[in-house]
Scaffold this motif. Structure first.
Motif, PDB file in Angstrom:
ATOM      1  N   GLY A  95       0.781  -1.231   0.000  1.00 49.58           N
ATOM      2  CA  GLY A  95       0.000   0.000   0.000  1.00 49.58           C
ATOM      3  C   GLY A  95       0.810   1.277   0.000  1.00 49.58           C
ATOM      4  N   PRO A  96       1.798   1.435   0.885  1.00 50.89           N
ATOM      5  CA  PRO A  96       2.550   2.702   0.921  1.00 50.89           C
ATOM      6  C   PRO A  96       3.212   3.038  -0.415  1.00 50.89           C
ATOM      7  N   GLU A  97       3.831   2.057  -1.072  1.00 49.00           N
ATOM      8  CA  GLU A  97       4.478   2.355  -2.353  1.00 49.00           C
ATOM      9  C   GLU A  97       3.446   2.667  -3.429  1.00 49.00           C
ATOM     10  N   LEU A  98       2.277   2.024  -3.370  1.00 54.16           N
ATOM     11  CA  LEU A  98       1.216   2.353  -4.322  1.00 54.16           C
ATOM     12  C   LEU A  98       0.780   3.806  -4.162  1.00 54.16           C
ATOM     13  N   LEU A  99       0.697   4.277  -2.929  1.00 51.09           N
ATOM     14  CA  LEU A  99       0.353   5.680  -2.703  1.00 51.09           C
ATOM     15  C   LEU A  99       1.394   6.597  -3.327  1.00 51.09           C
ATOM     16  N   ASN A 100       2.660   6.214  -3.209  1.00 49.91           N
ATOM     17  CA  ASN A 100       3.723   7.021  -3.817  1.00 49.91           C
ATOM     18  C   ASN A 100       3.586   7.057  -5.335  1.00 49.91           C
ATOM     19  N   VAL A 109      -7.263   7.573  -4.635  1.00 54.08           N
ATOM     20  CA  VAL A 109      -6.935   6.208  -4.211  1.00 54.08           C
ATOM     21  C   VAL A 109      -7.808   5.808  -3.029  1.00 54.08           C
ATOM     22  N   PHE A 110      -8.401   4.622  -3.135  1.00 58.39           N
ATOM     23  CA  PHE A 110      -9.171   4.059  -2.021  1.00 58.39           C
ATOM     24  C   PHE A 110      -8.557   2.703  -1.694  1.00 58.39           C
ATOM     25  N   MET A 111      -8.240   2.500  -0.419  1.00 59.60           N
ATOM     26  CA  MET A 111      -7.604   1.260   0.008  1.00 59.60           C
ATOM     27  C   MET A 111      -8.651   0.348   0.627  1.00 59.60           C
ATOM     28  N   ALA A 112      -8.773  -0.858   0.088  1.00 59.68           N
ATOM     29  CA  ALA A 112      -9.787  -1.800   0.555  1.00 59.68           C
ATOM     30  C   ALA A 112      -9.127  -3.076   1.085  1.00 59.68           C
ATOM     31  N   TYR A 113      -9.828  -3.742   1.982  1.00 58.96           N
ATOM     32  CA  TYR A 113      -9.446  -5.034   2.553  1.00 58.96           C
ATOM     33  C   TYR A 113      -8.362  -4.919   3.617  1.00 58.96           C
ATOM     34  N   SER A 114      -7.322  -4.127   3.399  1.00 57.23           N
ATOM     35  CA  SER A 114      -6.279  -3.987   4.419  1.00 57.23           C
ATOM     36  C   SER A 114      -5.616  -2.624   4.275  1.00 57.23           C
ATOM     37  N   LYS A 115      -5.565  -1.905   5.374  1.00 57.80           N
ATOM     38  CA  LYS A 115      -4.941  -0.578   5.398  1.00 57.80           C
ATOM     39  C   LYS A 115      -3.490  -0.715   5.840  1.00 57.80           C
ATOM     40  N   PRO A 116      -2.706   0.350   5.769  1.00 55.30           N
ATOM     41  CA  PRO A 116      -1.323   0.283   6.261  1.00 55.30           C
ATOM     42  C   PRO A 116      -1.275  -0.051   7.752  1.00 55.30           C
ATOM     43  N   THR A 117      -0.215  -0.725   8.141  1.00 57.27           N
ATOM     44  CA  THR A 117      -0.001  -1.010   9.551  1.00 57.27           C
ATOM     45  C   THR A 117       0.384   0.274  10.279  1.00 57.27           C
ATOM     46  N   THR A 118       0.424   0.183  11.603  1.00 63.99           N
ATOM     47  CA  THR A 118       0.824   1.348  12.405  1.00 63.99           C
ATOM     48  C   THR A 118       2.219   1.818  12.016  1.00 63.99           C
ATOM     49  N   GLU A 119       3.133   0.867  11.801  1.00 62.41           N
ATOM     50  CA  GLU A 119       4.492   1.230  11.409  1.00 62.41           C
ATOM     51  C   GLU A 119       4.497   1.896  10.034  1.00 62.41           C
ATOM     52  N   ARG A 178       2.961 -13.485   6.858  1.00 55.02           N
ATOM     53  CA  ARG A 178       3.429 -12.762   8.041  1.00 55.02           C
ATOM     54  C   ARG A 178       3.238 -11.254   7.960  1.00 55.02           C
ATOM     55  N   SER A 179       2.919 -10.706   6.765  1.00 57.26           N
ATOM     56  CA  SER A 179       2.964  -9.254   6.607  1.00 57.26           C
ATOM     57  C   SER A 179       1.636  -8.596   6.256  1.00 57.26           C
ATOM     58  N   THR A 180       0.703  -9.320   5.633  1.00 52.15           N
ATOM     59  CA  THR A 180      -0.572  -8.712   5.269  1.00 52.15           C
ATOM     60  C   THR A 180      -1.377  -8.419   6.538  1.00 52.15           C
ATOM     61  N   PRO A 181      -1.827  -7.172   6.736  1.00 48.79           N
ATOM     62  CA  PRO A 181      -2.523  -6.834   7.979  1.00 48.79           C
ATOM     63  C   PRO A 181      -3.712  -7.735   8.289  1.00 48.79           C
ATOM     64  N   SER A 182      -4.491  -8.126   7.278  1.00 45.55           N
ATOM     65  CA  SER A 182      -5.651  -8.965   7.553  1.00 45.55           C
ATOM     66  C   SER A 182      -5.223 -10.340   8.049  1.00 45.55           C
ATOM     67  N   SER A 183      -4.093 -10.850   7.565  1.00 43.83           N
ATOM     68  CA  SER A 183      -3.581 -12.127   8.048  1.00 43.83           C
ATOM     69  C   SER A 183      -3.165 -12.014   9.506  1.00 43.83           C
ATOM     70  N   ILE A 184      -2.464 -10.938   9.823  1.00 39.36           N
ATOM     71  CA  ILE A 184      -2.027 -10.708  11.198  1.00 39.36           C
ATOM     72  C   ILE A 184      -3.236 -10.595  12.123  1.00 39.36           C
ATOM     73  N   ALA A 185      -4.271  -9.880  11.675  1.00 41.10           N
ATOM     74  CA  ALA A 185      -5.457  -9.682  12.513  1.00 41.10           C
ATOM     75  C   ALA A 185      -6.223 -10.985  12.719  1.00 41.10           C
ATOM     76  N   ARG A 186      -6.340 -11.800  11.680  1.00 38.25           N
ATOM     77  CA  ARG A 186      -7.010 -13.091  11.842  1.00 38.25           C
ATOM     78  C   ARG A 186      -6.283 -13.945  12.878  1.00 38.25           C
ATOM     79  N   ASN A 187      -4.955 -13.939  12.798  1.00 33.16           N
ATOM     80  CA  ASN A 187      -4.172 -14.709  13.766  1.00 33.16           C
ATOM     81  C   ASN A 187      -4.367 -14.165  15.176  1.00 33.16           C
TER      82      ASN A 187
END
Length: 380
Positions: A95-100, A109-119, A178-187
């Protein structure tokens, strides 16, 4: 001559309508033949048709670096050919590089399914600030999926008396990545259910990159390594189905020898839930893309969603029993064709004050065909 003039005028009218239509592109991280992401695109096409939008879908084919090339290709179009909006995901932290890439292109730009992490947000900032044309995001509350499936899996295992000699329920975990926010949240949701249970031991957790084939291979090793494990939680339906196949190859019986849970609503997974081969199944978030188009439609027409939040996290997952699984298949079909997405738009409904994107609302809402469905059970 009059007929020709009438046709010419009619043509001008249609040109005008097309020129006013919202043009949207969707960079789909999945494969064109992948049930989940192809289903996402079909539902988005249904929503776009209802809302008078044109939608172009670009598949990255699970090559997450390919999304950058797709984005650059869109930006390189002559300005009159560029979409008004682009829908992207933050799969694998793209997501961040896509915004760039879209910065300065004039494309919202509209981000769906997973937003950027806090970091990641330390670099992106909030929508409409550093990236002024990043108008917002919508994601399903992914913790719900992990929590609901794990809790249901644990409860059924207790009822079946599947404790090991140490009195504990032993569980295997096959997560997405390990990196997709939705995967992390499901875990995280799954681990919350495990902590609350108090009698569950996670013997091992692996990552199968959402792949059925990889989950089949991993599960074969896990069964040999942890014979006492009688529960298997999976981050999506494909990985659960792969792990079930691996058990059957060993002579086991899903739903009896080992209990499985999954997330997503493929036809195969819904049938497995109805038959009892899957002990627990949650889904409904596939509709996020279509809901994003509703919000884009309203934004385009001056009904900004900012008053409800620029980064929205909504409850969309439902825990399916057999009846609800049947209702989902009957109501939505292969591509949400029976849903009237105009009913969810603030532009089209002056009395609508807030969005309700829950699966319960979707299944209970009157479909286009005006058919009525009964015996539907909502989430507790």
């Amino acid at each position: 001559m009059l007929a020709l003039r009438a046709c010419a005028l009619l043509g001008l009218v249609w040109v005008g309508v097309d020129a006013l239509a919202q043009r949207v592109a969707f960079i789909n991280p999945g494969k064109a033949d992948e049930f989940y992401w192809a289903g996402v695109a079909r539902c988005m096409q249904s929503a776009a048709q209802d809302l008078g939008q044109t939608l172009d879908v670009h598949y990255a084919e699970r090559e997450h670096l390919q999304v950058f090339q797709i984005a650059r290709t869109i930006v390189a179009l002559p300005p009159p050919q560029r979409p008004d909006y682009v829908v992207v995901t933050n799969d694998y932290g793209t997501g961040p590089e896509l915004l760039n890439i879209f910065e300065g292109s004039g494309i919202r730009v509209f981000m769906a399914y997973s937003k950027p992490t806090t970091e990641e947000m330390a670099h992106t900032g909030l929508p409409r600030r550093k990236h002024k044309l990043w108008i917002g995001s919508l994601e399903p509350r992914a913790q719900d999926a992990g929590y609901l499936t794990a809790r249901a899996l644990i409860n059924q295992a207790r009822t079946a008396g599947l404790q090991a000699q140490d009195g504990k329920l032993h569980m295997l975990v096959i997560a997405g990545d390990r990196s997709t926010p939705s995967s992390i949240a499901r875990n995280d949701g799954m681990r919350q259910a495990v902590r609350e249970a108090g009698d569950v031991v996670i013997d091992q957790e692996v990552y199968a990159a959402w792949s059925r084939e990889k989950a089949t291979e991993q599960a074969s090793v896990l069964y040999q390594r942890h014979p006492q494990a009688r529960l298997l939680w999976a981050g999506n339906d494909l990985m659960a189905l792969g792990a079930m196949s691996a058990l059957e190859q060993r002579g086991g019986e899903p739903g009896r020898t080992v209990l499985f849970s999954g997330i997503n609503t493929s036809a195969e997974a819904l049938r497995a839930k109805e038959s009892g081969r899957l002990a627990a199944l949650a889904g409904g978030h596939f509709i996020t893309g279509a809901w994003s188009l509703v919000m884009i439609h309203d934004h385009y027409n001056g009904h900004d969603f900012a008053d409800e939040g620029l980064m929205q996290e909504r409850r969309m997952f439902a825990l399916f029993d057999g009846k609800l699984a049947q209702a989902l298949r009957a109501r939505l079909g292969p591509g949400c064709d029976d849903v009237d997405f105009k009913r969810f738009s603030k532009t089209r409904n002056a009395s609508l004050r807030s969005y309700d994107f829950s699966m319960e609302r979707l299944l209970k809402d009157t479909p286009k065909s005006n058919e009525r469905f009964t015996n539907e059970r909502a989430l507790p």
